[in-house]
Design a protein around this motif. Structure first.
Motif, short mmCIF file in Angstrom:
data_model
loop_
_atom_site.label_atom_id
_atom_site.label_comp_id
_atom_site.label_asym_id
_atom_site.label_seq_id
_atom_site.Cartn_x
_atom_site.Cartn_y
_atom_site.Cartn_z
N ARG A 8 0.81 -1.22 0.00
CA ARG A 8 0.00 0.00 0.00
C ARG A 8 0.84 1.27 0.00
O ARG A 8 0.42 2.33 0.48
CB ARG A 8 -1.01 -0.02 1.15
CG ARG A 8 -2.04 -1.12 0.94
CD ARG A 8 -3.00 -1.35 2.05
NE ARG A 8 -3.85 -2.48 1.70
CZ ARG A 8 -4.66 -3.10 2.53
NH1 ARG A 8 -4.75 -2.68 3.79
NH2 ARG A 8 -5.39 -4.13 2.15
N PHE A 29 -4.44 -5.97 -2.13
CA PHE A 29 -5.65 -5.58 -2.85
C PHE A 29 -6.91 -5.76 -2.00
O PHE A 29 -7.91 -5.08 -2.20
CB PHE A 29 -5.77 -6.40 -4.13
CG PHE A 29 -6.75 -5.86 -5.12
CD1 PHE A 29 -6.37 -4.90 -6.04
CD2 PHE A 29 -8.06 -6.32 -5.14
CE1 PHE A 29 -7.28 -4.39 -6.96
CE2 PHE A 29 -8.97 -5.82 -6.06
CZ PHE A 29 -8.59 -4.86 -6.97
N ASP A 30 -6.87 -6.67 -1.05
CA ASP A 30 -8.04 -7.04 -0.25
C ASP A 30 -8.36 -5.94 0.75
O ASP A 30 -7.60 -5.69 1.69
CB ASP A 30 -7.76 -8.36 0.47
CG ASP A 30 -8.98 -8.94 1.16
OD1 ASP A 30 -9.98 -8.20 1.31
OD2 ASP A 30 -8.93 -10.11 1.55
N VAL A 31 -9.52 -5.29 0.59
CA VAL A 31 -9.87 -4.18 1.48
C VAL A 31 -10.14 -4.64 2.90
O VAL A 31 -10.13 -3.82 3.83
CB VAL A 31 -11.09 -3.40 0.94
CG1 VAL A 31 -10.76 -2.72 -0.37
CG2 VAL A 31 -12.31 -4.31 0.80
N ARG A 188 -9.46 0.64 -5.76
CA ARG A 188 -10.30 0.24 -4.64
C ARG A 188 -11.37 1.25 -4.28
O ARG A 188 -11.92 1.25 -3.18
CB ARG A 188 -9.47 -0.10 -3.40
CG ARG A 188 -8.26 -0.97 -3.66
CD ARG A 188 -8.58 -2.24 -4.46
NE ARG A 188 -9.23 -3.25 -3.65
CZ ARG A 188 -10.40 -3.79 -3.94
NH1 ARG A 188 -11.07 -3.43 -5.01
NH2 ARG A 188 -10.92 -4.71 -3.16
N ASP A 191 -15.64 -1.81 -5.57
CA ASP A 191 -15.31 -3.20 -5.27
C ASP A 191 -16.30 -4.12 -5.99
O ASP A 191 -17.37 -3.68 -6.43
CB ASP A 191 -15.37 -3.45 -3.76
CG ASP A 191 -14.56 -4.66 -3.34
OD1 ASP A 191 -13.89 -5.27 -4.21
OD2 ASP A 191 -14.57 -5.00 -2.14
N TYR A 209 -14.42 0.70 4.37
CA TYR A 209 -13.08 0.49 4.93
C TYR A 209 -13.06 0.48 6.45
O TYR A 209 -12.00 0.41 7.04
CB TYR A 209 -12.12 1.59 4.42
CG TYR A 209 -11.78 1.46 2.97
CD1 TYR A 209 -10.71 0.68 2.54
CD2 TYR A 209 -12.53 2.13 2.01
CE1 TYR A 209 -10.41 0.56 1.20
CE2 TYR A 209 -12.22 2.02 0.66
CZ TYR A 209 -11.16 1.24 0.27
OH TYR A 209 -10.86 1.13 -1.07
#
Length: 210
Positions: A8, A29-31, A188, A191, A209
């Protein structure tokens, strides 16, 4: 292959194989992922065959966001060993004592433990992330982005085809609109179900988030 992955854009996380790198790409990538720690602990264990004590260091510890869950249902951090399927299957009996030690250690810490091989890492989700990567650094008018995001917020869920029809009319604008939607997914801001193939009927939403 070894190196460091810019997680990130804020921290460098070490990897020692392309499989570990791909694991980090998916976690990045996974929120729902809050953070990843490389080689988070050393676990001492006794090998019943050799009679000797050894130290085992798992590859990663993954922390997750609470999201919409109640705090009593907080997702457990995940202690992860990244290992090629062929390798861990060939050495299962030999390595079983350290896997059991990792499970015990994880349970004591309130974590879970899991082995991740190609079947968990190199899947459709990774294919989609790789596809979207080329759109991540593209630049689009912020006014247009906000208009798309406002529409999705109002609807809760929208299909890609609907967003193209509403915001990007005409062949030229439609082609640019497709790239714009890929950009919003890549960054992001939108989604979707990344485990499924993309199609005009793919549903997207604005991620939470929290």
């Amino acid at each position: 292959m070894s190196g460091y992955y810019a997680f990130r854009g804020e921290e460098s996380i070490a990897f020692e194989s392309t499989l570990e790198r791909d694991f980090l790409i998916k976690a990045d990538f996974d929120v729902s992922v809050l953070g990843v720690i490389s080689q988070p602990c050393e676990i001492s264990f006794h090998h019943p065959v050799t009679g000797r004590r050894y130290t085992y260091t798992p590859d990663y510890l993954v922390y997750y966001r609470l999201g919409n869950r109640h705090y009593k249902d907080y997702p457990k951090p995940l202690l992860v060993e990244v290992k090629p399927r062929e390798k861990w299957q060939a050495h299962w009996r030999e390595w079983s004592p350290k896997w059991k030690a990792a499970i015990r250690h994880a349970n004591n810490e309130g974590w879970a433990f899991r082995i991740h091989d190609e079947s968990r890492i190199r899947d459709k989700t990774l294919d989609n992330i790789t596809f979207l990567a080329r759109y991540k650094r593209m630049v689009f008018p912020s006014v247009e982005s906000q208009a798309v995001l406002n529409t999705v917020r109002e609807m809760g869920v929208a299909t890609l085809d609907y967003l193209l029809s509403r915001h990007f009319m005409g062949d030229i604008y439609r082609a640019e609109g497709i790239a714009h939607l890929w950009h919003l997914l890549a960054t992001r801001q939108l989604d979707c179900d990344m485990a499924q193939s993309f199609s005009p009927l793919s549903e997207v939403w604005v991620p939470d988030y929290e």
